[in-house]
Design a protein around this motif. Structure first.
Motif, short mmCIF file in Angstrom:
data_model
loop_
_atom_site.label_atom_id
_atom_site.label_comp_id
_atom_site.label_asym_id
_atom_site.label_seq_id
_atom_site.Cartn_x
_atom_site.Cartn_y
_atom_site.Cartn_z
N ASP A 184 27.79 45.57 76.47
CA ASP A 184 27.45 44.19 76.13
C ASP A 184 26.00 44.14 75.67
N ASP A 185 25.54 42.98 75.21
CA ASP A 185 24.22 42.89 74.60
C ASP A 185 23.11 43.36 75.54
N ALA A 186 23.14 42.89 76.77
CA ALA A 186 22.08 43.24 77.72
C ALA A 186 22.07 44.75 78.00
N GLU A 187 23.26 45.32 78.17
CA GLU A 187 23.35 46.76 78.43
C GLU A 187 22.89 47.57 77.22
N PHE A 188 23.26 47.09 76.04
CA PHE A 188 22.86 47.80 74.82
C PHE A 188 21.34 47.80 74.69
N ILE A 189 20.72 46.64 74.88
CA ILE A 189 19.26 46.55 74.78
C ILE A 189 18.60 47.43 75.82
N GLU A 190 19.15 47.47 77.02
CA GLU A 190 18.59 48.31 78.08
C GLU A 190 18.64 49.78 77.68
N VAL A 216 18.77 50.97 74.60
CA VAL A 216 17.82 51.19 73.50
C VAL A 216 16.42 51.39 74.06
N HIS A 217 16.01 50.54 75.00
CA HIS A 217 14.69 50.69 75.60
C HIS A 217 14.55 52.03 76.32
N GLU A 218 15.62 52.46 76.97
CA GLU A 218 15.57 53.72 77.70
C GLU A 218 15.31 54.90 76.76
N ARG A 219 15.85 54.81 75.54
CA ARG A 219 15.67 55.89 74.56
C ARG A 219 14.45 55.68 73.68
N PHE A 220 14.15 54.44 73.33
CA PHE A 220 13.11 54.15 72.35
C PHE A 220 11.77 53.80 72.98
N GLY A 221 11.79 53.17 74.14
CA GLY A 221 10.55 52.72 74.76
C GLY A 221 10.22 51.28 74.38
N TYR A 222 8.96 50.91 74.55
CA TYR A 222 8.54 49.52 74.36
C TYR A 222 7.44 49.37 73.31
N ARG A 223 7.24 50.40 72.49
CA ARG A 223 6.15 50.37 71.51
C ARG A 223 6.32 49.24 70.49
N ALA A 224 7.57 48.77 70.26
CA ALA A 224 7.79 47.67 69.32
C ALA A 224 7.89 46.33 70.05
N GLY A 225 7.68 46.33 71.37
CA GLY A 225 7.82 45.13 72.17
C GLY A 225 9.11 45.16 72.97
N CYS A 226 9.44 44.06 73.59
CA CYS A 226 10.69 43.93 74.35
C CYS A 226 11.76 43.35 73.43
N PHE A 227 12.91 43.98 73.38
CA PHE A 227 14.01 43.47 72.56
C PHE A 227 14.71 42.35 73.32
N VAL A 228 14.97 41.25 72.61
CA VAL A 228 15.50 40.07 73.29
C VAL A 228 16.84 39.62 72.70
N HIS A 229 17.24 40.19 71.58
CA HIS A 229 18.52 39.79 70.97
C HIS A 229 19.01 40.93 70.10
N VAL A 230 20.33 41.12 70.06
CA VAL A 230 20.92 42.15 69.20
C VAL A 230 22.18 41.58 68.55
N GLY A 231 22.45 41.99 67.33
CA GLY A 231 23.60 41.49 66.60
C GLY A 231 24.79 42.42 66.69
N GLU A 232 25.66 42.32 65.70
CA GLU A 232 26.88 43.14 65.67
C GLU A 232 26.53 44.61 65.57
N ARG A 233 27.35 45.44 66.23
CA ARG A 233 27.14 46.88 66.17
C ARG A 233 28.28 47.54 65.41
N HIS A 234 27.91 48.53 64.59
CA HIS A 234 28.88 49.32 63.85
C HIS A 234 28.49 50.78 63.98
N ALA A 235 29.45 51.67 63.76
CA ALA A 235 29.16 53.10 63.84
C ALA A 235 29.96 53.84 62.78
N TYR A 236 29.38 54.89 62.25
CA TYR A 236 30.09 55.73 61.29
C TYR A 236 29.70 57.19 61.51
#
Length: 415
Positions: A256-262, A264-284
């Protein structure tokens, strides 16, 4: 629809439409008749309206693309909805390696630009519907069902309005994407290597402006890229490309959105700030794919139909665009000399000129991906040392930056 064209472009997406726009300035003077055959309907003429969408997919343009689009006469319109990349931050998660590039250090307005695909496509198509574009026929929605090589020209069967029409052309350009059924029907094979990875893509909002910074973050499970986008709906917005092993793709998409953002932070860190919203996800799935043949007499293959590479350096579309203008230059030169634009010698010259660029760009993307996906401590230390040395060596950084910006390749003339 005419019965004969000098050039038929199969596919009216970003690559095919770019080729038509590149040829447009010289088409009247050289009496070049061009057809673009596209499976989807053409938008209404003069309906050039930017329609923002939080989830719009985007493409990174190298700085050198600016010169190309200026020659096509669309840059001033295109730039109305671009996000400039003014800084690039490259880092290796959990290690000391990092490099930073800055546009002002390279004396350019931006290191590159991020454009939403629908806006780029709309601007290209609008250019082809202007009054001075009378040499270009846009045939759609239509499908090329067959191509038959002839001694001096190519025969095409085109399905339009449930009827099949027969056309001929000196040159057919296949720009119908990486899943080109036509390419396979023509017996053009391809070499393919699966990376065992999927790219998860989404737009994500930090709690602060992105300040024109693009991030490339290497992790032990795959690289992550974060690209600056225009704000939309009062939210700051970045484009995320997250490379994960194949077996993780479904799990990541199922968060879900909250888990996805969590995550992303775990892998990316916080150098761009805290992520507060995410849209549709796709994969290829990610694959390196190269067509075994890119030219034949009367036939050229461009874009993803010719080569598809890892998105790690954001060079796929830029490589295709350089191929577009190189082919346009050869077509214009041949026409001026009274040589058929489908002449095999002309097309081989184009391919030989592009082969070095393809080998260099594809090879670099492939090697960087494999180097930064290797968790061997010795490899890790070596790549981090390389990043640090690049960061403190301005001449080396400039060479690297100019290559990434596409400024180490001569600009086309297109006249």
């Amino acid at each position: 629809m005419k019965q004969h064209y000098d050039i038929v472009i199969v596919g009216g997406g970003m690559v095919g439409a770019s080729l038509a726009c590149a040829l447009l300035p010289a088409s009247e003077k050289l009496d070049l008749n061009i057809a673009v055959i596209e499976a989807f309907p053409l938008p209404e003429a003069n309906d050039l309206v930017y329609q923002p969408s939080y989830d719009s997919r985007a493409t990174a343009l190298a700085y050198g693309a600016r010169t190309i689009y200026e020659l096509m006469g669309i840059w001033d319109t295109l730039r109305q909805h671009l996000s400039p990349i003014e800084h690039i931050h490259v880092s290796d998660r959990g290690r000391f390696g990092a490099t930073r590039l800055h546009a002002e250090d390279e004396h350019v307005a931006a290191l590159g630009y991020v454009v939403e695909n629908h806006w780029l496509g709309r601007v290209l198509l609008d250019r082809l519907q202007q009054p001075d574009a009378g040499r270009v026929d846009f045939i759609c929605p239509a499908e090329v069902t067959d191509i038959v090589p002839g001694a001096e020209q190519m025969g095409l069967s085109v399905k339009l309005d449930e009827q099949v029409h027969d056309l001929t052309a000196e040159l057919v350009v296949m720009a119908d994407g990486g899943r080109s059924e036509l390419r396979e029907r023509m017996g053009i094979g391809y070499t393919q290597e699966a990376y065992g990875q999927h790219a998860v893509i989404a737009n994500i909002s930090p709690d602060r402006p992105h300040e024109g910074i693009a991030y490339e973050r290497f992790t032990d499970s795959g690289p992550m890229a974060l690209l600056p986008l225009e704000d939309e709906g009062g939210r700051h917005r970045c484009g995320l490309v997250w490379t994960v092993p194949d077996e993780m793709a479904d799990e990541i998409l199922g968060l879900d959105d909250a888990e996805f953002i969590e995550r992303v932070h775990e892998r990316f860190g916080y150098r761009a700030g805290c992520f507060v919203h995410v849209g549709e996800r796709h994969a290829y799935p990610l694959k390196l794919s190269i067509a075994d043949e890119q030219v034949r007499a009367g036939l050229a293959v461009l874009g993803n139909a010719a080569h598809a590479l890892h998105p790690i350096a954001g060079q796929g579309y830029n490589l295709a665009l350089r191929g577009v203008v190189a082919l346009a230059d050869q077509i214009i030169s041949a026409r001026k000399q009274g040589i058929s634009v489908g002449d095999l010698g002309v097309l081989q010259t184009f391919y030989e000129q592009q082969r070095y660029d393809q080998q260099r760009t594809i090879g670099l993307s492939d090697r960087v991906m494999k180097l930064f996906s290797n968790n061997n401590p010795l490899f890790a230390f070596g790549r981090d040392l390389g990043l640090q040395m690049l960061d403190v060596c301005p001449p080396a950084k400039t060479v690297f930056a100019r290559g990434a910006m596409g400024l180490d390749i001569p600009a086309p003339d297109l006249k």
